[in-house]
Design an enzyme around this catalytic site. Structure first.
Site: not given
Ligand code: F6R
Length: 261
Positions: A67, A136, A138, A143
């Protein structure tokens, strides 16, 4: 699902990097799917160490990131382009033309998303997809309520995700509201998945993803439908798993299990 629980974040990161290195040693031209965020930082650091000290070769590897924030240029310090360059790519011998990250600044998002999906297919599909999880539930930026069949597209970030990611920006108003993200369906097509989570703040999401019902309200739960998922967790992230004793028992018995188990 294989659930591997490590005592510390460092141990978890080493286990994750070892899985990536094992793949690259057996398939030097593997296609990796990569995540950003705090979670995989330790694994990337360890991969850099293995590259420098043990010669792990990335010269034939191709990568696709999950992403990118819409509106951030590649050189913005909070862009995922910048993150990947600083934390992994500039330290290893991957050819720049083998690196794919969704564009946050294309003038045609629909065409770009279709091209990204096509490029993944043309490169033979993703061999190993690294994933983190949002608080959450995801995966990537899918989301809650995202279709479990979704493909690469624009998503509006949830308020919770914007609040979680505000720590990287000067102020919450600077966090982009939209992101371009691989879909759940795109992720599920990877041949294998390495799902990482650390910290107590991820314990609810991890329990829901691994042991809850499969639901679009926790997009990580869709991983239950995938035949080859390894979950590398540290102890706090595993803290709310009901079957924790069983996972530890499986880990303990793994060395003597029949081949292929
Ligand atoms: C980032 C991504 C997100 C993160 C998630 C956790 O490329 O795909 O799904 O893996 O938001 O983020 P952290 O690791 O910062 O807690």
């Amino acid at each position: 699902m294989e659930v591997i629980i490590s005592e510390t974040y460092e141990d978890m990161s080493r286990a994750a990097a070892k899985a990536v290195a094992k793949l690259l040693n057996s398939k030097p031209n593997a296609v990796l799917g990569l995540a950003t965020g705090s979670t995989p930082l330790g694994a990337y650091k360890e991969l850099v160490r293995i590259h420098k000290n043990e010669g792990l070769d990335f010269s034939q590897v191709t990568t696709f990131n999950l992403d990118e924030y819409v509106g951030l240029k590649k050189d913005h310090p909070q862009s995922y382009h910048y993150f990947m360059h600083e934390n992994l790519f500039k330290h290893i011998n991957i050819p720049p033309q083998n690196v794919y990250i969704p564009s946050g600044t294309t003038d045609n998002f629909v065409a770009f998303c279709a091209w990204y999906e096509k490029r993944i297919r043309e490169c033979g599909g993703i061999d190993l997809q690294v994933l983190g999880v949002g608080s959450d539930g995801h995966i990537a930026f899918n989301e809650p309520s995202s279709s479990l069949g979704s493909r690469t597209r624009i998503k509006t970030l949830a308020r919770q995700t914007i609040a979680d990611n505000a720590r990287f920006f000067d102020k919450i108003a600077d966090v982009p509201i939209y992101a371009i993200t691989m879909g759940v369906g795109t992720i599920l097509e990877a041949r294998s998945i390495l799902f990482l989570a650390n910290g107590e703040h991820k314990a609810d999401a991890v329990a829901a993803a691994i042991e809850g019902p499969v639901t679009s309200m926790i997009t990580a739960s869709a991983l239950q439908l995938h035949p080859d998922v390894s979950c590398c967790l540290d102890r706090p992230a595993a803290g709310k798993l009901k079957m924790i004793d069983y996972y530890k028992w499986v880990q303990e018995k793994h060395p003597s299990a029949p081949q292929g188990t």
